[in-house]
Every structure is written in C-alpha cells, then in structure tokens.
Design a protein around this motif. Structure first.
Motif, PDB file in Angstrom:
ATOM      1  N   TRP A  91       0.595   8.380   1.119  1.00 20.45           N
ATOM      2  CA  TRP A  91      -0.006   9.515   0.414  1.00 20.45           C
ATOM      3  C   TRP A  91       0.175  10.797   1.231  1.00 20.45           C
ATOM      4  O   TRP A  91       0.751  11.782   0.762  1.00 20.45           O
ATOM      5  CB  TRP A  91      -1.479   9.193   0.212  1.00 20.45           C
ATOM      6  CG  TRP A  91      -2.351  10.226  -0.414  1.00 20.45           C
ATOM      7  CD1 TRP A  91      -2.295  11.587  -0.284  1.00 20.45           C
ATOM      8  CD2 TRP A  91      -3.472   9.966  -1.267  1.00 20.45           C
ATOM      9  NE1 TRP A  91      -3.297  12.197  -0.979  1.00 20.45           N
ATOM     10  CE2 TRP A  91      -4.037  11.224  -1.589  1.00 20.45           C
ATOM     11  CE3 TRP A  91      -4.060   8.815  -1.767  1.00 20.45           C
ATOM     12  CZ2 TRP A  91      -5.166  11.339  -2.403  1.00 20.45           C
ATOM     13  CZ3 TRP A  91      -5.176   8.933  -2.577  1.00 20.45           C
ATOM     14  CH2 TRP A  91      -5.714  10.167  -2.902  1.00 20.45           C
ATOM     15  N   VAL A 148      -1.541   2.813   1.818  1.00 22.99           N
ATOM     16  CA  VAL A 148      -1.793   3.797   0.760  1.00 22.99           C
ATOM     17  C   VAL A 148      -2.018   5.173   1.370  1.00 22.99           C
ATOM     18  O   VAL A 148      -1.404   6.167   0.966  1.00 22.99           O
ATOM     19  CB  VAL A 148      -3.025   3.391  -0.085  1.00 22.99           C
ATOM     20  CG1 VAL A 148      -3.340   4.486  -1.111  1.00 22.99           C
ATOM     21  CG2 VAL A 148      -2.795   2.066  -0.787  1.00 22.99           C
ATOM     22  N   HIS A 149      -2.893   5.229   2.351  1.00 20.96           N
ATOM     23  CA  HIS A 149      -3.276   6.492   2.990  1.00 20.96           C
ATOM     24  C   HIS A 149      -2.078   7.152   3.673  1.00 20.96           C
ATOM     25  O   HIS A 149      -1.843   8.357   3.524  1.00 20.96           O
ATOM     26  CB  HIS A 149      -4.386   6.199   4.010  1.00 20.96           C
ATOM     27  CG  HIS A 149      -5.156   7.395   4.453  1.00 20.96           C
ATOM     28  ND1 HIS A 149      -6.490   7.345   4.767  1.00 20.96           N
ATOM     29  CD2 HIS A 149      -4.783   8.689   4.655  1.00 20.96           C
ATOM     30  CE1 HIS A 149      -6.906   8.547   5.138  1.00 20.96           C
ATOM     31  NE2 HIS A 149      -5.881   9.379   5.079  1.00 20.96           N
ATOM     32  N   VAL A 186      -4.860  -0.515   2.744  1.00 19.75           N
ATOM     33  CA  VAL A 186      -5.376   0.843   2.551  1.00 19.75           C
ATOM     34  C   VAL A 186      -4.742   1.815   3.545  1.00 19.75           C
ATOM     35  O   VAL A 186      -4.574   3.005   3.234  1.00 19.75           O
ATOM     36  CB  VAL A 186      -6.920   0.873   2.642  1.00 19.75           C
ATOM     37  CG1 VAL A 186      -7.534   0.218   1.423  1.00 19.75           C
ATOM     38  CG2 VAL A 186      -7.435   0.219   3.918  1.00 19.75           C
ATOM     39  N   ALA A 211      -9.600  -0.144  -3.375  1.00 22.49           N
ATOM     40  CA  ALA A 211      -8.385  -0.827  -2.925  1.00 22.49           C
ATOM     41  C   ALA A 211      -8.705  -1.846  -1.844  1.00 22.49           C
ATOM     42  O   ALA A 211      -8.151  -2.947  -1.815  1.00 22.49           O
ATOM     43  CB  ALA A 211      -7.371   0.192  -2.410  1.00 22.49           C
ATOM     44  N   GLU A 229      -9.017   4.891   8.225  1.00 21.87           N
ATOM     45  CA  GLU A 229      -9.326   3.672   7.469  1.00 21.87           C
ATOM     46  C   GLU A 229     -10.176   2.695   8.274  1.00 21.87           C
ATOM     47  O   GLU A 229     -11.040   2.009   7.714  1.00 21.87           O
ATOM     48  CB  GLU A 229      -8.038   3.005   6.987  1.00 21.87           C
ATOM     49  CG  GLU A 229      -7.309   3.783   5.912  1.00 21.87           C
ATOM     50  CD  GLU A 229      -8.237   4.249   4.806  1.00 21.87           C
ATOM     51  OE1 GLU A 229      -8.986   3.416   4.255  1.00 21.87           O
ATOM     52  OE2 GLU A 229      -8.239   5.462   4.493  1.00 21.87           O
ATOM     53  N   LEU A 279       2.097   1.981  -3.449  1.00 22.38           N
ATOM     54  CA  LEU A 279       1.066   2.559  -4.304  1.00 22.38           C
ATOM     55  C   LEU A 279       0.814   4.014  -3.951  1.00 22.38           C
ATOM     56  O   LEU A 279       0.739   4.882  -4.835  1.00 22.38           O
ATOM     57  CB  LEU A 279      -0.234   1.757  -4.170  1.00 22.38           C
ATOM     58  CG  LEU A 279      -1.434   2.290  -4.956  1.00 22.38           C
ATOM     59  CD1 LEU A 279      -1.149   2.293  -6.455  1.00 22.38           C
ATOM     60  CD2 LEU A 279      -2.674   1.463  -4.649  1.00 22.38           C
ATOM     61  N   GLY A 280       0.681   4.308  -2.644  1.00 16.29           N
ATOM     62  CA  GLY A 280       0.422   5.692  -2.230  1.00 16.29           C
ATOM     63  C   GLY A 280       1.545   6.628  -2.594  1.00 16.29           C
ATOM     64  O   GLY A 280       1.310   7.750  -3.071  1.00 16.29           O
ATOM     65  N   PHE A 322       1.598   7.161  -6.380  1.00 14.11           N
ATOM     66  CA  PHE A 322       0.485   8.005  -6.804  1.00 14.11           C
ATOM     67  C   PHE A 322       0.817   9.485  -6.619  1.00 14.11           C
ATOM     68  O   PHE A 322       0.606  10.308  -7.523  1.00 14.11           O
ATOM     69  CB  PHE A 322      -0.760   7.624  -5.993  1.00 14.11           C
ATOM     70  CG  PHE A 322      -1.957   8.481  -6.259  1.00 14.11           C
ATOM     71  CD1 PHE A 322      -2.608   8.434  -7.482  1.00 14.11           C
ATOM     72  CD2 PHE A 322      -2.458   9.328  -5.285  1.00 14.11           C
ATOM     73  CE1 PHE A 322      -3.729   9.209  -7.740  1.00 14.11           C
ATOM     74  CE2 PHE A 322      -3.571  10.114  -5.523  1.00 14.11           C
ATOM     75  CZ  PHE A 322      -4.207  10.059  -6.750  1.00 14.11           C
ATOM     76  N   LEU A 349      -9.625   4.356  -2.265  1.00 16.63           N
ATOM     77  CA  LEU A 349      -9.339   3.572  -1.079  1.00 16.63           C
ATOM     78  C   LEU A 349     -10.403   2.494  -0.869  1.00 16.63           C
ATOM     79  O   LEU A 349     -10.104   1.393  -0.403  1.00 16.63           O
ATOM     80  CB  LEU A 349      -9.243   4.488   0.144  1.00 16.63           C
ATOM     81  CG  LEU A 349      -7.999   5.372   0.183  1.00 16.63           C
ATOM     82  CD1 LEU A 349      -8.145   6.471   1.232  1.00 16.63           C
ATOM     83  CD2 LEU A 349      -6.749   4.553   0.445  1.00 16.63           C
ATOM     84  N   GLY A 393       0.812  -1.206   0.000  1.00 19.32           N
ATOM     85  CA  GLY A 393       0.000   0.000   0.000  1.00 19.32           C
ATOM     86  C   GLY A 393       0.847   1.258   0.000  1.00 19.32           C
ATOM     87  O   GLY A 393       0.545   2.227  -0.708  1.00 19.32           O
ATOM     88  N   CYS A 394       1.929   1.249   0.786  1.00 20.75           N
ATOM     89  CA  CYS A 394       2.832   2.405   0.818  1.00 20.75           C
ATOM     90  C   CYS A 394       3.427   2.670  -0.561  1.00 20.75           C
ATOM     91  O   CYS A 394       3.546   3.825  -0.984  1.00 20.75           O
ATOM     92  CB  CYS A 394       3.950   2.168   1.834  1.00 20.75           C
ATOM     93  SG  CYS A 394       3.457   2.381   3.557  1.00 20.75           S
TER      94      CYS A 394
END
Length: 293
Positions: A221, A217-218, A214, A204, A147, A101-102, A105, A201, A98-99
């Motif tokens: 981000w 990702v969060h 997630v 995801a 989350e 991807l975030g 992005f 999210l 997730g990290c």
C-alpha cells in the motif's frame, strides 16, 4: 494458510498460559495479562521504530528485524504465550498474498480517481534504483513496526478482554488518531484512515491470523503510493512518477493524498465487510463473553 500459522485459529483462541490462572504472584499475573504485556510490547517496538524509521540505507529494515525480536521476547517471556502469528512457516506466502491485496487496492483506487479526472501522472525523473530502494526500505520498516504494535499487540491484547469486533473498532480509531499529526490531516482524513486502513488491516488480521499478511498489505500500500508519486498519509517522498491532482478533495484526497479520497474509503469499507465475513466463516472472531476471564 499453513498449519503453523493457523494454530491459534484452530485452537479456538484457547487461553494462553498465565493469562489469568490462580498461580504466581499478583505482579506476575498483571504482567501476563493483556494490560501488562500489551503496553510493554508497544513501548519496546515503538522505541525501535523511532530509532530506525528514518535512518540511512538499510537501517529501517534492520530496525524491523529487531522489532520482531522484541515482539517475540515480550510474548515469550512476559505474556508467556505462543506466537503463531509470526511463524516463519508460510510467512513468505502470507506476505506475498498481502502485497497483492495492498497493491491491488491502491492501483484500483488510483485508476478510478484518474478515470474521473482527479489524477494525471508523469515520469518524475528522480532515478529508478535509488527511489525504489528508498521506498522498499522505509516502507518495509514502517509496515513491520506499525503492524506489530497495532495488530500484533494492541488488537490481540484488546481482543482478549473485549472481543474481536470491539478490538478492531478501538484499534481502528487509534490508528486514525495517530495519523492526525501528519501533514494535511483533517477530521475526515483521520476517519478515512480509521475505516480503510485501521479497520481493514484489523479485519485482515482476524481473517488470516498472520502478521506477515497484514505487513504485506501495509507495505505494498505505502510503497505503491510513494512510487506513484502520491502522498503517503500526507507525507511526500520521491517517487518514480509525479501526480497532478484536480477536482474536489473528496475525489482526490486533497493535500492528504489518496487515503482521504471517498473512492478509497468506499473500496476499503467493502473489503472490511468481506474480510469480516471470511474471518467469521473460519471461526476467527472472538466474542466478548469468551474473552472475559
């Protein structure tokens, strides 16, 4: 994804114990329904978040750990359902994925905006270790608690009643709405957050069925935005860099920051579609007819 963290996916979203069975008191059945445990969990995690989110030192991280405990307790003793989405096995891998991807992005979005002349960066001189420590603790706490509330509780609760697609749409709109109180927020920034963050999210989570994914990702981000010196949903904090914006707000995001940029919205929307496709292929989408009970 590990076997432990995919239990719910592989079981085809089996009804959780106590969801709507004939046994037990009416009050018990209400609490065990999504409209019972969902608000209880959201209030519980929300109280922890409000008490620790802006605290000194590692308090936001401590609050995140407490919030996970509250979530587990509500699901275990109120909803009476398993919690494979917060399984420890595979948690580190999911969080790191997730990290990645975030971080990707935000970096891609910032690079595109910079290439079009919207951003220019310089070293801020705020102190490396203090800035990084603050970004990690504050953003980790925010990522975990948000989350748990939006994807762990709201999305899964609404999903049981209305299906996956409707649940993502509803929680995405709610996620955009709660950000309307942030500095520099506009109707466009609220819609942008709903699409690129709320829907992404949500999609995801349906794809991976892991809160840790997630959260990763969060966290990446928000932390990468802060370290780059970009406003995080309109909020300004000390970063390693400082950013100067020039050009139309549709490109730069204006006072709200990168999250209100059309570039970020378009990239986020593309990711939403891709994740929904992957979730569908893995059987991760619950249709409304199966959600009804």
């Amino acid at each position: 994804m590990s076997a432990t963290s995919t239990t719910r996916h592989e079981s085809g979203h089996d009804r959780f114990p106590g969801d709507s069975g004939p046994g037990g008191s009416r009050v018990g059945r209400i609490f065990r329904s999504p409209f019972g445990w969902m608000p209880i969990g959201i209030v519980g995690v929300g109280v922890v978040s409000a008490s620790t989110a802006t605290g000194p030192g590692p308090l936001p991280v401590v609050g995140a750990a407490v919030a996970v405990g509250v979530y587990w307790a509500v699901m275990r003793f109120v909803a009476r359902r398993p919690v494979p989405e917060i399984a420890r096995r595979g948690a580190v891998r999911e969080a790191l994925l997730g990290c990645g991807l975030g971080l990707g992005f935000i970096l891609v979005s910032a690079l595109v905006i910079t290439a079009f002349g919207g951003y220019s960066f310089s070293w801020a001189g705020n102190g490396f270790f203090s800035v990084v420590a603050s970004a990690v603790t504050v953003q980790a706490g925010a990522a975990v608690t948000e989350e748990l509330m939006f994807r762990g509780l709201a999305l899964q609760g609404l999903e049981q009643k209305f299906g996956s697609r409707a649940a993502v749409a509803i929680t995405a709109l709610l996620f955009g709405a709660v950000h309307m109180a942030n500095p520099g927020a506009t109707a466009w920034s609220g819609l942008s957050i709903a699409i690129e963050a709320g829907a992404m999210l949500g999609a995801a989570f349906l794809w991976r069925r892991s809160i840790w994914f997630v959260v990763g990702v969060h966290f990446a981000w928000n932390a990468s935005e802060q370290l780059l010196g970009i406003q995080v949903s309109g909020n300004t904090a000390k970063g390693l860099l400082s950013v100067d914006s020039s050009g139309p707000a549709l490109l730069t995001g204006g006072a709200f920051g990168l999250e209100a940029s059309a570039v970020t919205v378009l990239i986020g929307a593309a990711l939403v579609v891709r994740m929904f496709v992957r979730a569908h292929r893995r059987g991760g989408l619950l249709p409304r007819r199966r959600a009804a009970s």
